[in-house]
Design a protein around this motif. Structure first.
Motif, mmCIF file in Angstrom:
data_model
loop_
_atom_site.group_PDB
_atom_site.id
_atom_site.type_symbol
_atom_site.label_atom_id
_atom_site.label_comp_id
_atom_site.label_asym_id
_atom_site.label_seq_id
_atom_site.Cartn_x
_atom_site.Cartn_y
_atom_site.Cartn_z
ATOM 1 N N GLN A 179 0.819 -1.212 0.000
ATOM 2 C CA GLN A 179 0.000 0.000 0.000
ATOM 3 C C GLN A 179 0.848 1.256 0.000
ATOM 4 O O GLN A 179 0.487 2.263 -0.615
ATOM 5 N N LYS A 180 1.962 1.224 0.728
ATOM 6 C CA LYS A 180 2.812 2.396 0.853
ATOM 7 C C LYS A 180 3.449 2.779 -0.474
ATOM 8 O O LYS A 180 3.812 3.928 -0.698
ATOM 9 N N GLY A 181 3.616 1.770 -1.353
ATOM 10 C CA GLY A 181 4.218 2.031 -2.651
ATOM 11 C C GLY A 181 5.557 1.350 -2.847
ATOM 12 O O GLY A 181 6.177 1.488 -3.901
ATOM 13 N N LEU A 182 6.017 0.642 -1.794
ATOM 14 C CA LEU A 182 7.266 -0.110 -1.955
ATOM 15 C C LEU A 182 7.047 -1.223 -2.961
ATOM 16 O O LEU A 182 5.936 -1.748 -3.092
ATOM 17 N N ARG A 183 8.111 -1.578 -3.681
ATOM 18 C CA ARG A 183 7.975 -2.662 -4.655
ATOM 19 C C ARG A 183 8.665 -3.922 -4.155
ATOM 20 O O ARG A 183 9.757 -3.868 -3.589
ATOM 21 N N LEU A 184 7.975 -5.033 -4.352
ATOM 22 C CA LEU A 184 8.448 -6.322 -3.861
ATOM 23 C C LEU A 184 9.484 -6.881 -4.828
ATOM 24 O O LEU A 184 9.196 -7.057 -6.010
ATOM 25 N N VAL A 185 10.683 -7.157 -4.336
ATOM 26 C CA VAL A 185 11.715 -7.721 -5.218
ATOM 27 C C VAL A 185 12.190 -9.107 -4.775
ATOM 28 O O VAL A 185 12.944 -9.766 -5.481
ATOM 29 N N GLY A 186 11.717 -9.563 -3.602
ATOM 30 C CA GLY A 186 12.056 -10.920 -3.147
ATOM 31 C C GLY A 186 11.043 -11.398 -2.137
ATOM 32 O O GLY A 186 10.575 -10.608 -1.311
ATOM 33 N N MET A 187 10.685 -12.685 -2.211
ATOM 34 C CA MET A 187 9.713 -13.225 -1.250
ATOM 35 C C MET A 187 9.849 -14.742 -1.183
ATOM 36 O O MET A 187 9.834 -15.418 -2.205
ATOM 37 N N LYS A 188 9.968 -15.265 0.045
ATOM 38 C CA LYS A 188 9.964 -16.723 0.206
ATOM 39 C C LYS A 188 9.624 -17.101 1.645
ATOM 40 O O LYS A 188 9.802 -16.304 2.577
ATOM 41 N N LEU A 189 9.136 -18.342 1.791
ATOM 42 C CA LEU A 189 8.837 -18.904 3.110
ATOM 43 C C LEU A 189 10.044 -19.721 3.546
ATOM 44 O O LEU A 189 10.517 -20.584 2.800
ATOM 45 N N VAL A 190 10.537 -19.427 4.749
ATOM 46 C CA VAL A 190 11.780 -20.053 5.224
ATOM 47 C C VAL A 190 11.585 -20.633 6.621
ATOM 48 O O VAL A 190 11.048 -19.951 7.502
ATOM 49 N N GLN A 191 12.016 -21.859 6.803
ATOM 50 C CA GLN A 191 12.176 -22.382 8.170
ATOM 51 C C GLN A 191 13.608 -22.063 8.586
ATOM 52 O O GLN A 191 14.548 -22.726 8.137
ATOM 53 N N ALA A 192 13.772 -21.043 9.394
ATOM 54 C CA ALA A 192 15.123 -20.596 9.756
ATOM 55 C C ALA A 192 15.822 -21.652 10.607
ATOM 56 O O ALA A 192 15.247 -22.181 11.554
ATOM 57 N N SER A 193 17.063 -21.929 10.266
ATOM 58 C CA SER A 193 17.907 -22.814 11.079
ATOM 59 C C SER A 193 18.497 -22.010 12.227
ATOM 60 O O SER A 193 18.498 -20.775 12.214
ATOM 61 N N ARG A 194 19.007 -22.724 13.194
ATOM 62 C CA ARG A 194 19.693 -22.066 14.320
ATOM 63 C C ARG A 194 20.847 -21.204 13.785
ATOM 64 O O ARG A 194 21.054 -20.078 14.236
ATOM 65 N N GLU A 195 21.573 -21.728 12.811
ATOM 66 C CA GLU A 195 22.729 -21.002 12.252
ATOM 67 C C GLU A 195 22.302 -19.689 11.584
ATOM 68 O O GLU A 195 22.926 -18.642 11.786
ATOM 69 N N LEU A 196 21.225 -19.767 10.797
ATOM 70 C CA LEU A 196 20.723 -18.548 10.137
ATOM 71 C C LEU A 196 20.266 -17.527 11.184
ATOM 72 O O LEU A 196 20.566 -16.336 11.079
ATOM 73 N N ALA A 197 19.533 -18.007 12.204
ATOM 74 C CA ALA A 197 19.041 -17.106 13.253
ATOM 75 C C ALA A 197 20.206 -16.459 14.002
ATOM 76 O O ALA A 197 20.170 -15.264 14.318
ATOM 77 N N GLU A 198 21.244 -17.247 14.277
ATOM 78 C CA GLU A 198 22.422 -16.703 14.970
ATOM 79 C C GLU A 198 23.090 -15.612 14.142
ATOM 80 O O GLU A 198 23.494 -14.576 14.667
ATOM 81 N N GLN A 199 23.191 -15.858 12.840
ATOM 82 C CA GLN A 199 23.827 -14.859 11.972
ATOM 83 C C GLN A 199 22.960 -13.597 11.899
ATOM 84 O O GLN A 199 23.460 -12.477 11.942
ATOM 85 N N HIS A 200 21.660 -13.828 11.782
ATOM 86 C CA HIS A 200 20.751 -12.694 11.640
ATOM 87 C C HIS A 200 20.771 -11.803 12.885
ATOM 88 O O HIS A 200 20.746 -10.576 12.775
ATOM 89 N N TYR A 201 20.783 -12.428 14.048
ATOM 90 C CA TYR A 201 20.725 -11.671 15.306
ATOM 91 C C TYR A 201 22.082 -11.616 16.012
ATOM 92 O O TYR A 201 22.144 -11.462 17.230
ATOM 93 N N ALA A 202 23.183 -11.707 15.255
ATOM 94 C CA ALA A 202 24.538 -11.696 15.830
ATOM 95 C C ALA A 202 24.763 -10.477 16.727
ATOM 96 O O ALA A 202 25.434 -10.573 17.761
ATOM 97 N N VAL A 203 24.189 -9.347 16.357
ATOM 98 C CA VAL A 203 24.387 -8.106 17.118
ATOM 99 C C VAL A 203 23.833 -8.211 18.539
ATOM 100 O O VAL A 203 24.250 -7.477 19.431
ATOM 101 N N HIS A 204 22.895 -9.144 18.745
ATOM 102 C CA HIS A 204 22.273 -9.280 20.074
ATOM 103 C C HIS A 204 22.895 -10.400 20.912
ATOM 104 O O HIS A 204 22.423 -10.678 22.014
ATOM 105 N N LYS A 205 23.919 -11.049 20.384
ATOM 106 C CA LYS A 205 24.565 -12.144 21.122
ATOM 107 C C LYS A 205 25.042 -11.649 22.490
ATOM 108 O O LYS A 205 25.647 -10.583 22.594
ATOM 109 N N GLY A 206 24.749 -12.433 23.540
ATOM 110 C CA GLY A 206 25.159 -12.060 24.888
ATOM 111 C C GLY A 206 24.098 -11.329 25.676
ATOM 112 O O GLY A 206 24.194 -11.226 26.898
ATOM 113 N N LYS A 207 23.069 -10.826 24.994
ATOM 114 C CA LYS A 207 21.993 -10.128 25.714
ATOM 115 C C LYS A 207 21.080 -11.158 26.391
ATOM 116 O O LYS A 207 20.980 -12.304 25.942
ATOM 117 N N PRO A 208 20.415 -10.759 27.464
ATOM 118 C CA PRO A 208 19.606 -11.715 28.227
ATOM 119 C C PRO A 208 18.506 -12.385 27.392
ATOM 120 O O PRO A 208 18.125 -13.522 27.678
#
Ligand code: DAT
Ligand code: MG
Length: 148
Positions: free
Chosen positions: A27-56
């Motif tokens: 609705q906002k006007g952004l254009r979709l250039v990628g879309m998929k359904l993913v079951q994230a692995s632990r490794e992918l989640a760790e990489q994605h949230y690496a900046v939060h490693k060590g937080k409670p």
């Protein structure tokens, strides 16, 4: 033109909000250039949230992101990173204003439905983490002159 990574996290899928939330960005006007359904692995989640490693909340956050399917999206448009963050609202659903995704659909801090890249630099890193180049489609919307 910027690109940003948006994740509709497992609570969005479980709560059947995928269509509703994609509509907000469309609705906002952004254009979709990628879309998929993913079951994230632990490794992918760790990489994605690496900046939060060590937080409670880190372990809980990884369990949440890997608990079920996530819809991964790449949106493109003028100032797409900041525009998408605006559509999402503040991290804590209780503080996100109405008419934002979290303001309208979330009360939780952790289960806040969406992830959005917080800088252009992080957007590039995150897009490359979740998508291969072949999965991204560049295209010109027919109404580009109207929407901008
Ligand atoms: P955002 O998703 O708004 O960019 P963030 O990058 O600071 O927020 O944190 C990533 C995710 O971690 C966030 O969506 C929800 C979770 N989170 C952040 N702070 C938290 C906290 N204090 N307690 C529990 N979960 C938290
Ligand atoms: Mg963040």
């Amino acid at each position: 033109m910027q690109r940003t990574l948006i994740l509709l996290k497992p609570d969005s899928v479980q709560r059947r909000l995928v269509g509703t939330l994609i509509h907000r960005f469309e609705q906002k006007g952004l254009r979709l250039v990628g879309m998929k359904l993913v079951q994230a692995s632990r490794e992918l989640a760790e990489q994605h949230y690496a900046v939060h490693k060590g937080k409670p909340f880190y372990e809980s956050l990884l369990s949440f992101l890997t608990s079920g399917p996530t819809v991964a999206l790449v949106w493109e448009g003028r100032e797409a990173v900041a525009v998408a963050r605006g559509l999402m609202g503040a991290t804590d659903g209780t503080k996100a204003p109405p008419a934002t995704i979290r303001g309208d659909f979330a009360l939780s801090v952790q289960n806040n439905l969406v992830h959005g890249s917080d800088s252009v630099e992080n957007a590039t890193t995150e897009i490359n983490l979740w998508f291969s180049a072949a999965e991204l489609v560049s295209w010109q919307p027919a109404d580009a002159n109207w929407v901008g």
